[in-house]
Design a protein around this motif. Structure first.
Motif, short mmCIF file in Angstrom:
data_model
loop_
_atom_site.label_atom_id
_atom_site.label_comp_id
_atom_site.label_asym_id
_atom_site.label_seq_id
_atom_site.Cartn_x
_atom_site.Cartn_y
_atom_site.Cartn_z
N LEU A 1 0.82 -1.21 0.00
CA LEU A 1 0.00 0.00 0.00
C LEU A 1 0.86 1.27 0.00
O LEU A 1 0.48 2.27 -0.60
CB LEU A 1 -0.94 -0.01 1.21
CG LEU A 1 -2.06 -1.06 1.13
CD1 LEU A 1 -2.77 -1.18 2.47
CD2 LEU A 1 -3.05 -0.70 0.03
N ILE A 2 1.99 1.22 0.68
CA ILE A 2 2.89 2.38 0.66
C ILE A 2 3.41 2.61 -0.75
O ILE A 2 3.43 3.75 -1.25
CB ILE A 2 4.06 2.18 1.65
CG1 ILE A 2 3.56 2.26 3.10
CG2 ILE A 2 5.15 3.24 1.42
CD1 ILE A 2 4.62 1.97 4.14
N VAL A 3 3.83 1.55 -1.43
CA VAL A 3 4.30 1.68 -2.81
C VAL A 3 3.21 2.25 -3.70
O VAL A 3 3.43 3.18 -4.49
CB VAL A 3 4.77 0.31 -3.36
CG1 VAL A 3 4.95 0.38 -4.87
CG2 VAL A 3 6.08 -0.11 -2.71
N ALA A 4 2.00 1.70 -3.58
CA ALA A 4 0.88 2.14 -4.43
C ALA A 4 0.49 3.59 -4.16
O ALA A 4 -0.11 4.24 -5.02
CB ALA A 4 -0.32 1.23 -4.21
N PRO B 1 0.47 10.71 2.17
CA PRO B 1 0.17 10.30 3.56
C PRO B 1 -1.30 9.97 3.77
O PRO B 1 -1.63 9.02 4.49
CB PRO B 1 0.60 11.51 4.40
CG PRO B 1 0.65 12.66 3.45
CD PRO B 1 1.03 12.08 2.13
N LEU B 2 -2.20 10.73 3.13
CA LEU B 2 -3.62 10.44 3.26
C LEU B 2 -3.95 9.07 2.68
O LEU B 2 -4.72 8.29 3.26
CB LEU B 2 -4.46 11.51 2.56
CG LEU B 2 -4.61 12.85 3.26
CD1 LEU B 2 -5.45 13.80 2.40
CD2 LEU B 2 -5.25 12.68 4.64
N SER B 3 -3.38 8.77 1.54
CA SER B 3 -3.64 7.50 0.87
C SER B 3 -3.15 6.32 1.70
O SER B 3 -3.83 5.30 1.84
CB SER B 3 -2.96 7.49 -0.51
OG SER B 3 -3.25 6.30 -1.21
N ILE B 4 -1.95 6.45 2.29
CA ILE B 4 -1.40 5.37 3.10
C ILE B 4 -2.33 5.08 4.29
O ILE B 4 -2.66 3.92 4.58
CB ILE B 4 0.02 5.72 3.59
CG1 ILE B 4 1.00 5.74 2.41
CG2 ILE B 4 0.50 4.72 4.65
CD1 ILE B 4 2.37 6.27 2.76
N LEU B 5 -2.75 6.14 4.97
CA LEU B 5 -3.62 5.97 6.13
C LEU B 5 -4.99 5.41 5.73
O LEU B 5 -5.53 4.52 6.40
CB LEU B 5 -3.79 7.30 6.86
CG LEU B 5 -2.55 7.85 7.56
CD1 LEU B 5 -2.83 9.25 8.10
CD2 LEU B 5 -2.09 6.93 8.68
N PHE B 6 -5.55 5.92 4.64
CA PHE B 6 -6.88 5.51 4.22
C PHE B 6 -6.91 4.04 3.79
O PHE B 6 -7.72 3.25 4.30
CB PHE B 6 -7.38 6.39 3.08
CG PHE B 6 -8.71 5.96 2.51
CD1 PHE B 6 -9.88 6.21 3.20
CD2 PHE B 6 -8.77 5.27 1.31
CE1 PHE B 6 -11.11 5.80 2.68
CE2 PHE B 6 -9.99 4.86 0.79
CZ PHE B 6 -11.16 5.12 1.47
N TRP B 7 -6.03 3.67 2.87
CA TRP B 7 -6.08 2.32 2.31
C TRP B 7 -5.63 1.26 3.31
O TRP B 7 -6.18 0.16 3.33
CB TRP B 7 -5.25 2.24 1.03
CG TRP B 7 -5.80 3.09 -0.07
CD1 TRP B 7 -5.32 4.29 -0.52
CD2 TRP B 7 -6.98 2.83 -0.85
NE1 TRP B 7 -6.11 4.80 -1.53
CE2 TRP B 7 -7.13 3.92 -1.76
CE3 TRP B 7 -7.90 1.79 -0.89
CZ2 TRP B 7 -8.17 3.98 -2.68
CZ3 TRP B 7 -8.94 1.85 -1.81
CH2 TRP B 7 -9.07 2.93 -2.68
N SER B 8 -4.64 1.58 4.15
CA SER B 8 -4.23 0.61 5.16
C SER B 8 -5.34 0.38 6.18
O SER B 8 -5.46 -0.71 6.76
CB SER B 8 -2.95 1.08 5.87
OG SER B 8 -3.16 2.30 6.56
N GLY B 9 -6.18 1.38 6.39
CA GLY B 9 -7.29 1.24 7.33
C GLY B 9 -8.39 0.32 6.83
O GLY B 9 -9.24 -0.11 7.61
N ALA C 1 -3.33 -4.82 8.43
CA ALA C 1 -2.46 -3.65 8.24
C ALA C 1 -2.87 -2.52 9.18
O ALA C 1 -2.01 -1.82 9.75
CB ALA C 1 -2.51 -3.19 6.79
N ASP C 2 -4.16 -2.34 9.36
CA ASP C 2 -4.66 -1.31 10.27
C ASP C 2 -4.20 -1.60 11.70
O ASP C 2 -3.77 -0.70 12.42
CB ASP C 2 -6.18 -1.27 10.20
CG ASP C 2 -6.77 -0.11 11.00
OD1 ASP C 2 -6.23 1.00 10.91
OD2 ASP C 2 -7.76 -0.34 11.71
N ALA C 3 -4.26 -2.87 12.10
CA ALA C 3 -3.81 -3.26 13.45
C ALA C 3 -2.31 -3.02 13.60
O ALA C 3 -1.85 -2.59 14.66
CB ALA C 3 -4.15 -4.73 13.70
N LEU C 4 -1.55 -3.30 12.54
CA LEU C 4 -0.10 -3.08 12.59
C LEU C 4 0.22 -1.59 12.75
O LEU C 4 1.08 -1.22 13.56
CB LEU C 4 0.56 -3.62 11.32
CG LEU C 4 2.06 -3.37 11.18
CD1 LEU C 4 2.83 -4.02 12.33
CD2 LEU C 4 2.57 -3.89 9.83
#
Length: 285
Positions: free
Chosen positions: A57-60, A98-106, A111-114
């Motif tokens: 998700l970070i790469v994307a 940064p918004l994308s990383i937080l949104f998609w990992s959630g 990943a959200d738990a990590l």
């Protein structure tokens, strides 16, 4: 790295937005929304470990890189279109990455738990990452607008230095996580290849859906498939404690997308040469 990218950006790079808004904004949407959405779909299908999913998700979520412009040129694609998409994704990265990383990992529970286990506070993460990207971008573009000759001279030095820094980050990421790579290599490499191949396919198919001619389709293919993975490593090391599985994914992606992109550019050139050969034969006949 971001400063060296900004030194090559100018207002002229965005002129295509007014001339062809549908194609430009459509390409941007595929890159900034389509790729993370595709990545989430792959994650839900494969159910990888949390750290691997976070790395994907970070790469994307990272912007495209200048390498996509080079590969587009080699492949006979529309370089002006490629530069426009790279410029827009680079400038918007300060807010959207940064918004994308937080949104998609959630949206993926492990990943959200990590992210929560790493005690990543969303507001400081957003502010710090936005500053990390926005300040050098603003300074680089301002210098290019104010002193273009000086900007060009500095860029000639900083561009290869930035590439060297990316290479160093990749080496550091791989060395620090070598044991993880050895243990999970059979898992990570196929995921990286599948992820990257799917990104290239998304760019190509989206270009067809948007009614683009082959040259623009090739440009969009590389814009979606080539990401600034070096920036992803910076974000991972500075904000996520360099979590192993994610570092392995991003480090492997940094290497593989260059291999995959070069192979794809070669295939495009081969297809062009065969087409020219057939046309020449038909004319002779």
């Amino acid at each position: 790295m971001m400063f060296s990218v900004a030194l090559s950006l100018s207002v002229r790079d965005f002129a295509l937005v007014r001339k062809e808004p549908l194609r430009v904004l459509g390409g941007v949407a595929v890159q900034l929304v389509g790729l993370p959405l595709l990545t989430l779909g792959l994650i839900l299908l494969l159910s990888p470990p949390a750290s691997v999913a976070l790395g994907m998700l970070i790469v994307a979520s990272c912007p495209g890189g200048n390498v996509s412009n080079l590969l587009t040129r080699i492949a006979g694609g529309n370089t002006a279109y490629s530069v426009t998409l790279t410029s827009i994704s680079s400038v918007s990265a300060a807010i959207l990455t940064p918004l994308s990383i937080l949104f998609w990992s959630g949206l993926y529970a492990p990943a959200d738990a990590l992210v929560h286990a790493l005690e990543v506070d969303p507001l400081p993460f957003f502010v710090q990452t936005a500053a990390l990207l926005a300040v050098p971008l603003a300074l680089g573009m301002a210098l290019n607008a104010w002193k273009p000759v000086l900007s060009d001279r500095i860029g000639r030095v900083l561009a290869p230095l930035a590439l060297a820094c990316i290479a160093l980050l990749v080496v550091v990421g791989i060395v620090q996580n070598w044991n993880i790579i050895l243990i999970t290599g059979a898992l990570i490499l196929p995921i990286v290849i599948l992820h990257n191949s799917s990104a290239f396919a998304l760019g190509w198919l989206s270009g067809r859906a948007l009614g683009m001619e082959p040259a623009r389709r090739r440009a969009l293919t590389f814009e979606v498939g080539i990401q600034n993975a070096g920036l992803g490593l910076v974000i991972l090391l500075s904000q996520f404690d360099g979590v192993g599985g994610a570092a392995a994914i991003i480090g492997m992606w940094s290497i593989w997308h260059l291999i995959g992109g070069s192979l794809l550019a070669g295939l495009f050139r081969l297809a062009d040469s065969r087409t020219l050969g057939r046309n020449a034969s038909e004319r002779d006949t």
